[in-house]
Design an enzyme around this catalytic site. Structure first.
Site, PDB file in Angstrom:
ATOM      1  N   ARG A   1       0.771  -1.038   0.000  1.00  0.00           N
ATOM      2  CA  ARG A   1      -0.005  -0.046   0.068  1.00  0.00           C
ATOM      3  C   ARG A   1       0.946   1.231   0.092  1.00  0.00           C
ATOM      4  NH1 ARG A   1      -4.646  -1.867   4.213  1.00  0.00           N
ATOM      5  NH2 ARG A   1      -5.183  -3.953   2.943  1.00  0.00           N
TER       6      ARG A   1
ATOM      7  N   ARG B   1       2.553   0.833  10.200  1.00  0.00           N
ATOM      8  CA  ARG B   1       1.919   1.153   8.872  1.00  0.00           C
ATOM      9  C   ARG B   1       3.111   1.217   7.924  1.00  0.00           C
ATOM     10  NH1 ARG B   1      -2.611   3.551   7.927  1.00  0.00           N
ATOM     11  NH2 ARG B   1      -3.007   3.944  10.228  1.00  0.00           N
TER      12      ARG B   1
ATOM     13  N   GLU C   1      -6.213  -1.654  15.437  1.00  0.00           N
ATOM     14  CA  GLU C   1      -6.719  -2.427  14.351  1.00  0.00           C
ATOM     15  C   GLU C   1      -5.842  -3.565  13.779  1.00  0.00           C
ATOM     16  OE1 GLU C   1      -8.180  -0.299  10.683  1.00  0.00           O
ATOM     17  OE2 GLU C   1      -8.127  -2.427   9.781  1.00  0.00           O
TER      18      GLU C   1
ATOM     19  N   SER D   1     -10.029  -6.525   9.863  1.00  0.00           N
ATOM     20  CA  SER D   1     -11.332  -5.850   9.207  1.00  0.00           C
ATOM     21  C   SER D   1     -11.956  -7.016   8.604  1.00  0.00           C
ATOM     22  CB  SER D   1     -10.822  -4.921   8.532  1.00  0.00           C
ATOM     23  OG  SER D   1     -11.955  -3.952   8.334  1.00  0.00           O
TER      24      SER D   1
ATOM     25  N   ARG E   1       0.994  -6.964  12.252  1.00  0.00           N
ATOM     26  CA  ARG E   1       0.792  -6.477  13.417  1.00  0.00           C
ATOM     27  C   ARG E   1       0.308  -7.348  14.391  1.00  0.00           C
ATOM     28  NH1 ARG E   1      -3.479  -1.345  11.763  1.00  0.00           N
ATOM     29  NH2 ARG E   1      -2.013  -0.401  10.398  1.00  0.00           N
TER      30      ARG E   1
END
Length: 430
Positions: free
Chosen positions: A267, A282, A354, A357, A395
């Site tokens: 990303r 991130r 998070e 999801s 994560r």
RNA sequence: GGAGAGGUGGCAGAGUGGUUGAAUGUGGCGGUCUCGAAAACCGUUGUACGUGCAAACGUACCGAGGGUUCGAAUCCCUCUCUCUCCGCCA
């Protein structure tokens, strides 16, 4: 993509809901005028086409019978409206692609059970599992843990590539691998998913199918392969796996079909400069184990509950505290009708972050992809697609490092991962 | 990377400009026959969109996109994929 028929019939209603729930302003006037233009032009065009087709058949017949005079008269007759037909056809295809462009930029309608809200502040906690443990020292974050272990190297990653990349070494690199292996085994063996390996580069059609294109191109890394075509690095395994059945018609017996896929994800994180710049939270590249389901519309919401449970079970097994929230309508992704986020406890940040999801997209993606199923000999119907991280590997690694840290800077290996680490119980400084 | 051959309905496979949405076979579904089944025979069997309450009618689709033509599965161009041979390579 929303259903075009629904928009035609209930445009005001849909627009009101999108405004209320997503703060998305739909250009109703443009849609209505495009639709009415489409209606009249399409009808005119098809009438002319029908006329041309029938005269053309007569020309064929006349020629067969050797009646050249009649044939040339008929050809002249077609010539009288040929220009008009051509103009109409061009207008029609122009309008249809305008409608399609408009339609493909409209986000999904949230499900009624999704709480209405604007920001993540309005998300609703539905579950909290495990209590953060207490430490007799001040817990540090994974960056410092990694440094003590000599196992995380951000500076060299920056040298090799640039910012937002990481290098892992030794026990931590192995732990990272162990986490992914463990998740794959649990989801295939305990939860009945089929393991799947897919390309990491996808074409634009696939990204349109799952909704990343045309609106979110800036979030993707692309690789031009010719003047008119690019491949894209996948931002999630959702893209290749969900597009597996693009343009296909399944049988009802195939539903639900469940896949689990471990891939790296890429990303660009455009627009998030300055956020989570420290550590591995991130990154431009991270691994994820993704769960994807193709579901019958009648039970896709039950499937969303079980899929979310499958993701949660990993954290339960790892004995790491987490909470699950229902995303409010303003915080949901473009394609989703309902989303649960699983947030893991990170002692180093003293916060829930998070880690997964899980979403039901209903027919939104299926409509873009033309993925349907058929009941017996009956009519085709769009499947519902769902997916969820089960879990984000990077994560999860952070969560293990931070939750299992010891005072001396070493890190315990969670019970369930030890067999994947050759029996190792402790990661110590190298 | 070079040379050649091809992409047609669930599958196989005809079709090189004129009632071709597409022969034929096979598979699927319905039926006749049978106690039942098989065989045989008969019928049926793609998707999407539009108009319409419906019945129905119309339009588009033969890998994708353009073009030529009154008319294209068929001719031309571009792209893409598959196969064969050569080269390269994990």
């Amino acid at each position: 993509m929303l259903d075009l028929q629904t928009l035609r019939n209930d445009i005001q209603d849909v627009a009101a809901k999108l405004k209320e729930r997503r703060n998305f302003v739909m250009d109703v006037d443009t849609f209505v005028s495009l639709e009415s233009a489409r209606k009249s032009i399409q009808s005119d065009t098809e009438q002319l086409q029908a006329k041309r087709n029938s005269i053309s058949k007569d020309i064929g017949l006349a020629k067969k019978n050797g009646d050249d005079q009649k044939a040339s008269d008929l050809m002249k007759a077609v010539g009288e409206f040929a220009d008009q037909l051509k103009i109409n056809e061009e207008k029609l295809s122009g309008i249809q692609s305008e409608i399609r462009d408009l339609l493909s930029g409209i986000p999904n309608l949230p499900h009624d059970s999704a709480p209405i809200g604007k920001t993540e502040e309005d998300n609703v906690e539905v579950k909290k599992v495990g209590a953060p443990r207490s430490y007799d020292f001040e817990p540090i974050d994974h960056v410092d843990i990694g440094e003590h272990l000599g196992a995380l190297d951000f500076e060299r990653a920056t040298k090799i590539t640039g910012s937002r990349f990481a290098v892992m070494l030794g026990g931590v690199a192995r732990l990272h691998r162990a986490i992914a292996q463990y998740m794959l085994d649990i989801h295939t063996q305990r939860h009945g998913y089929t393991e799947i390996y897919t390309p990491y580069l996808v074409n634009a059609d696939s990204l349109f199918g799952t909704g990343q294109l045309p609106k979110f191109e800036e979030d993707l890394f692309s690789i031009p392969i010719s003047d008119e075509q690019s491949f894209y690095l996948i931002p999630t395994a959702e893209v290749p796996v969900t597009n597996l059945y693009r343009g296909e018609i399944l049988t009802a017996e195939q539903l639900p079909t469940k896949f689990v896929c471990h891939t790296p994800c890429f990303r660009s994180e455009a627009g998030s400069y300055g956020r989570d710049t420290r550590g591995m939270i991130r990154q431009h590249q991270f691994d994820k184990v993704e769960l994807v389901q193709f579901s019958h519309p009648d039970n896709s919401y039950e499937q969303l509950e079980t899929l979310t449970g499958h993701a949660e079970s990993i954290l339960i097994d790892l004995d790491i505290p987490f909470r699950t929230v229902t995303l409010c309508t303003g915080d949901m992704g473009f394609s989703s009708a309902k989303t649960y986020d699983i947030e893991v406890w990170l002692p180093g940040q003293n916060a829930y972050r998070e880690i997964s999801s899980c979403s039901n997209f209903e027919a939104f993606q299926a409509r873009r992809m033309q993925t349907r199923f058929r009941v017996g000999k009956g009519k085709t119907e769009f499947v519902h697609t769902l997916n969820g991280s089960g879990l984000a590997v990077g994560r999860t690694l952070i969560a293990v490092l931070e939750n299992y840290q010891l005072k001396d800077g070493s890190v315990e290996v969670p019970q369930v991962l030890q067999s994947y680490m050759g029996g190792m119980e402790l990661i110590e400084p190298s």
